[in-house]
Design a protein around this motif. Structure first.
Motif, PDB file in Angstrom:
ATOM      1  N   VAL A  84     -15.354 -11.432  -1.259  1.00 27.02           N
ATOM      2  CA  VAL A  84     -15.449 -10.827  -2.495  1.00 27.02           C
ATOM      3  C   VAL A  84     -16.185 -10.781  -3.529  1.00 27.02           C
ATOM      4  O   VAL A  84     -15.773 -11.990  -4.336  1.00 27.02           O
ATOM      5  CB  VAL A  84     -14.195  -9.861  -2.477  1.00 27.02           C
ATOM      6  CG1 VAL A  84     -14.208  -8.884  -3.452  1.00 27.02           C
ATOM      7  CG2 VAL A  84     -13.591  -9.691  -1.148  1.00 27.02           C
TER       8      VAL A  84
ATOM      9  N   VAL B  76     -12.026  -6.255  -5.879  1.00 21.99           N
ATOM     10  CA  VAL B  76     -12.704  -5.070  -5.006  1.00 21.99           C
ATOM     11  C   VAL B  76     -12.518  -5.687  -3.689  1.00 21.99           C
ATOM     12  O   VAL B  76     -13.974  -5.665  -3.421  1.00 21.99           O
ATOM     13  CB  VAL B  76     -12.502  -3.972  -5.623  1.00 21.99           C
ATOM     14  CG1 VAL B  76     -12.924  -2.817  -4.587  1.00 21.99           C
ATOM     15  CG2 VAL B  76     -12.451  -4.011  -6.982  1.00 21.99           C
ATOM     16  N   LEU B  77     -11.673  -5.314  -2.914  1.00 12.33           N
ATOM     17  CA  LEU B  77     -11.973  -5.723  -1.290  1.00 12.33           C
ATOM     18  C   LEU B  77     -11.959  -4.179  -0.718  1.00 12.33           C
ATOM     19  O   LEU B  77     -10.952  -3.057  -0.415  1.00 12.33           O
ATOM     20  CB  LEU B  77     -10.680  -6.615  -0.365  1.00 12.33           C
ATOM     21  CG  LEU B  77     -11.435  -6.896   1.094  1.00 12.33           C
ATOM     22  CD1 LEU B  77     -12.739  -7.681   0.875  1.00 12.33           C
ATOM     23  CD2 LEU B  77     -10.116  -7.752   1.630  1.00 12.33           C
ATOM     24  N   ASP B  78     -13.392  -4.267   0.027  1.00  9.64           N
ATOM     25  CA  ASP B  78     -13.446  -2.902   1.177  1.00  9.64           C
ATOM     26  C   ASP B  78     -13.088  -3.057   2.283  1.00  9.64           C
ATOM     27  O   ASP B  78     -13.715  -4.588   2.815  1.00  9.64           O
ATOM     28  CB  ASP B  78     -15.211  -2.714   1.138  1.00  9.64           C
ATOM     29  CG  ASP B  78     -15.361  -1.756  -0.497  1.00  9.64           C
ATOM     30  OD1 ASP B  78     -14.814  -1.278  -1.203  1.00  9.64           O
ATOM     31  OD2 ASP B  78     -16.656  -1.943  -1.068  1.00  9.64           O
ATOM     32  N   VAL B  79     -12.280  -2.722   2.774  1.00 11.52           N
ATOM     33  CA  VAL B  79     -11.905  -2.861   4.195  1.00 11.52           C
ATOM     34  C   VAL B  79     -11.739  -1.682   4.947  1.00 11.52           C
ATOM     35  O   VAL B  79     -10.939  -0.624   4.364  1.00 11.52           O
ATOM     36  CB  VAL B  79     -10.004  -3.568   4.088  1.00 11.52           C
ATOM     37  CG1 VAL B  79      -9.406  -3.717   5.608  1.00 11.52           C
ATOM     38  CG2 VAL B  79     -10.059  -4.605   2.611  1.00 11.52           C
ATOM     39  N   GLN B  80     -11.930  -2.107   5.936  1.00 11.53           N
ATOM     40  CA  GLN B  80     -12.194  -0.871   7.394  1.00 11.53           C
ATOM     41  C   GLN B  80     -10.560  -0.808   7.963  1.00 11.53           C
ATOM     42  O   GLN B  80     -10.146  -1.590   8.918  1.00 11.53           O
ATOM     43  CB  GLN B  80     -13.199  -0.718   8.204  1.00 11.53           C
ATOM     44  CG  GLN B  80     -13.309  -0.343   8.670  1.00 11.53           C
ATOM     45  CD  GLN B  80     -14.643  -0.052   9.677  1.00 11.53           C
ATOM     46  OE1 GLN B  80     -15.691  -0.647  10.143  1.00 11.53           O
ATOM     47  NE2 GLN B  80     -14.893   1.013  11.504  1.00 11.53           N
TER      48      GLN B  80
ATOM     49  N   ASN C 143      -3.252   2.453  -5.442  1.00  7.02           N
ATOM     50  CA  ASN C 143      -4.440   1.278  -4.807  1.00  7.02           C
ATOM     51  C   ASN C 143      -3.403   0.461  -3.764  1.00  7.02           C
ATOM     52  O   ASN C 143      -2.319   0.345  -3.680  1.00  7.02           O
ATOM     53  CB  ASN C 143      -5.242   0.844  -6.364  1.00  7.02           C
ATOM     54  CG  ASN C 143      -5.520   1.875  -7.067  1.00  7.02           C
ATOM     55  OD1 ASN C 143      -6.644   2.643  -6.508  1.00  7.02           O
ATOM     56  ND2 ASN C 143      -5.162   0.932  -8.436  1.00  7.02           N
ATOM     57  N   SER C 144      -4.310   0.011  -3.097  1.00  3.81           N
ATOM     58  CA  SER C 144      -3.659  -1.094  -2.353  1.00  3.81           C
ATOM     59  C   SER C 144      -3.193  -2.023  -2.667  1.00  3.81           C
ATOM     60  O   SER C 144      -5.245  -2.715  -3.628  1.00  3.81           O
ATOM     61  CB  SER C 144      -4.276  -1.344  -0.519  1.00  3.81           C
ATOM     62  OG  SER C 144      -4.041   0.101  -0.211  1.00  3.81           O
TER      63      SER C 144
ATOM     64  N   THR D  36       1.047  -0.899  -0.059  1.00  2.00           N
ATOM     65  CA  THR D  36      -0.243  -0.048   0.077  1.00  2.00           C
ATOM     66  C   THR D  36       0.858   0.934   0.152  1.00  2.00           C
ATOM     67  O   THR D  36       1.715   1.619   0.384  1.00  2.00           O
ATOM     68  CB  THR D  36      -0.867   0.077   1.455  1.00  2.00           C
ATOM     69  OG1 THR D  36      -1.245   1.066   0.891  1.00  2.00           O
ATOM     70  CG2 THR D  36      -0.124   0.094   2.278  1.00  2.00           C
TER      71      THR D  36
ATOM     72  N   LYS E  14     -16.765  -7.248  10.056  1.00  2.00           N
ATOM     73  CA  LYS E  14     -18.273  -7.206  10.308  1.00  2.00           C
ATOM     74  C   LYS E  14     -18.274  -7.267  11.630  1.00  2.00           C
ATOM     75  O   LYS E  14     -19.605  -6.206  11.922  1.00  2.00           O
ATOM     76  CB  LYS E  14     -18.973  -8.037   9.059  1.00  2.00           C
ATOM     77  CG  LYS E  14     -19.084  -7.378   7.396  1.00  2.00           C
ATOM     78  CD  LYS E  14     -19.994  -8.172   6.851  1.00  2.00           C
ATOM     79  CE  LYS E  14     -19.254  -7.279   5.547  1.00  2.00           C
ATOM     80  NZ  LYS E  14     -20.889  -8.192   4.900  1.00  2.00           N
TER      81      LYS E  14
END
Length: 565
Positions: free
Chosen positions: A93, A102-106, A58-59, A2, A40
């Motif tokens: 995903v 595409v992974l949405d990571v918090q 982008n990561s 990243t 989650k």
């Protein structure tokens, strides 16, 4: 990898390298670290070995690296699923329009313990040496110990855990052989030398692990030569306690374990010797894993209240005490303490290592004198229901039963008493020291980033007896240093980088540490001696003796060693 610096919970900026892409372009790596993300359910998960590349927009997550770390990856019907080593689903995903996932990571940050110490779950997390919450939940849910309240806390990382418990790739998951009785097989390993030395001058610790129960014994030693005597003392104690004879002792090929006198002793006692192959610590994986766990917990114990690194010996003893009362994957629903002693351990007496403690004065005191003395909690007394309390002002350690603890505060070693919110991050280092002239090595330094010379401390510390023991020592004595004294390294160590030499030719016969594939680095003679004269020896004579000490082969008897002296 990243390009977002703010994503990292921990970053090593000294790591350098480059990454090439399919179009033959290359980007520079500016560091390697760890990133925490939230699932989650609100739990924390740690992603290690993440490259910091500022040029990236982008990561990117490597599926191959996840597979190497034991995660399970499955792509089926346009959905990518990732499970961790425990079989828990980490990510799900769907495939995107451009055939990318595409992974949405918090991204999360580690929890600051300074603001969570009033929480009961976090308090027990500290008392158990930063044991993860899943293990604490199993301890209470399965009633594996007595005195622990019911804890149902989501898995999260604190700032101390992230700093102190980073590891590389794991050993194989399970050994092919498992003992059926206690003392049928005992694993042993010597760790050190450790910098700085303890107040008593000790630089090593010997760890013994029973294969069946996974119960551990630890002894803090001053030199490698004390290992054989420590094993003899441990053998007498554990055989008397269990009523069984030690049958097999498995170690590496270190000279302290392969000496002819110790081999003769084992043969007379009917103890079989098993050795791991050179550069193959996985063959002694039980004690190697426990070594990693003990050292990681000892670091956490020291850092959680800013304890000086010279107390690593007390931290190691306390870590072993805690781990014997903690769950392990090798035992189903039991702790090592229960597997060895046959009863559940009591943990209600556990307190936060390094916290402020007030021990009651029981001697002849005046009507208006203080009834207690502030000190620092540094461990549990062996053989008695009491605590070991250090008084930094008098440099004494006392064993006390009537103690009041303030677990949210620690001793400010350069001032007075602090709330523990700003711990000092002095660390202890496990190293191996060799010399330039030994083995004929005269080339320049080996690859790798040189490590700076370890810092010294002038902190008041308790003295430690010189004889090795199975647990913490009992009789305290004044330390050599005083609160006003200071110990400084030579001037060249402060301004010049550490010099290193090439590895020796036959290191597989001496080196007993696990380096994880990293190149070994040895300090040169000039870097060790510096500009200061050596008392009683000229550098040439000292160098000759060190050359003799590093030659191949161990002396087979005292007479042979005396002739070589």
């Amino acid at each position: 990898m990243t390009g977002r610096r703010e994503f990292f919970a921990e970053l090593d900026s000294d790591a350098r390298g480059s990454v090439k892409f399919g179009d033959a372009s290359a980007v520079e790596i500016k560091g390697v670290g760890s990133v925490i993300f939230t699932t989650k359910a609100g739990e924390h998960r740690l992603l290690t070995g993440v490259y910091y590349i500022p040029a990236l927009r982008n990561s990117i997550i490597s599926l191959g690296q996840l597979d190497e770390n034991g995660s399970r990856v499955l792509i089926e019907h346009g959905v990518l699923r990732i499970w961790d080593r425990q079989g828990r689903l980490l990510a799900k995903v769907p495939r995107g329009g451009n055939r990318l996932y595409v992974l949405d990571v918090q991204v999360a940050q580690p929890v600051c313990l300074a603001v969570r110490r009033d929480d009961e779950a976090w308090q027990w997390h500290e008392r158990f040496g930063h044991l993860h919450f899943e293990a604490l939940k199993r301890l209470s849910a399965k009633e594996m110990v007595r005195g622990l309240p019911c804890l149902d806390h989501m898995e999260q990382f604190c700032d101390i855990c992230v700093i102190t418990k980073q590891r590389r790739l794991p050993f194989p998951q399970q050994a092919s052989f498992r003992a059926k009785e206690r003392l049928e097989l005992v694993h042993g390993d010597l760790c050190g030398p450790v910098t700085p030395a303890t107040p008593g001058g000790r630089r090593y610790f010997l760890l013994l692990v029973d294969d069946l129960s996974r119960y551990m014994w630890v002894m803090i030693l001053g030199s490698k030569g004390e290992a054989a005597d420590a094993i003899r003392r441990a053998q007498v104690g554990v055989e008397a306690e269990s009523g069984r004879k030690l049958r097999v002792l498995r170690t590496d090929n270190g000279g302290e374990f392969t000496a002819a006198e110790f081999a003769s002793y084992c043969a007379d006692e009917g103890i079989q010797r098993h050795y791991s192959a050179p550069y193959s610590p996985q063959q002694n994986d039980v004690v190697e894993r426990r070594n990693q766990t003990v050292v990681g917990m000892a670091r956490a114990l020291l850092k959680q209240r800013g304890m000086p690194a010279v107390f690593w010996g007390e931290a190691v003893l306390t870590a072993v005490y805690i781990l014997n009362r903690s769950p392990t994957k090798a035992l189903d629903g039991r702790t090592a303490y229960e597997a060895w002693h046959g009863r559940k351990p009591v943990v209600s007496h556990l307190r936060v290592f390094g916290c402020l403690a007030f021990a009651k004065e029981l001697g002849h005191i005046g009507k208006l004198d203080d009834r207690s003395t502030p000190g620092v909690f540094i461990g549990y007394a062996e053989g008695s229901k009491a605590y070991r309390i250090l008084n930094p002002k008098t440099q004494r350690v006392r064993t006390a039963r009537d103690v009041v603890f303030n677990e949210g505060r620690g001793w400010q070693w350069d001032k007075a008493v602090d709330d523990g919110s700003t711990p000092t991050y002095d660390d202890f280092i496990v190293e191996y020291v060799h010399f330039k002239e030994a083995g004929g090595a005269t080339s320049s330094s080996s690859p790798g980033t040189p490590t700076p010379a370890p810092k010294t401390t002038s902190t008041p510390v308790p003295a430690t007896p010189t004889a090795p023991q199975l647990a913490t020592p009992h009789t305290p004595a004044p330390a050599v240093t005083t609160p006003g004294s200071s110990s400084s390294a030579p001037a060249h160590a402060e301004h010049n980088p550490t010099k290193f030499a090439s590895p020796l030719t036959h290191d597989e016969e001496r080196i007993d540490g696990y380096y994880g594939g990293e190149p070994l680095r040895y300090r040169t003679m000039e870097d060790l001696l510096g500009d200061q004269p050596v008392p009683g020896l000229v550098p040439r004579d000292l160098e000759a003796q060190l050359q003799l000490a590093c030659e191949d082969g161990e002396p087979r008897s005292f007479a042979e060693a005396e002739r070589d002296a």
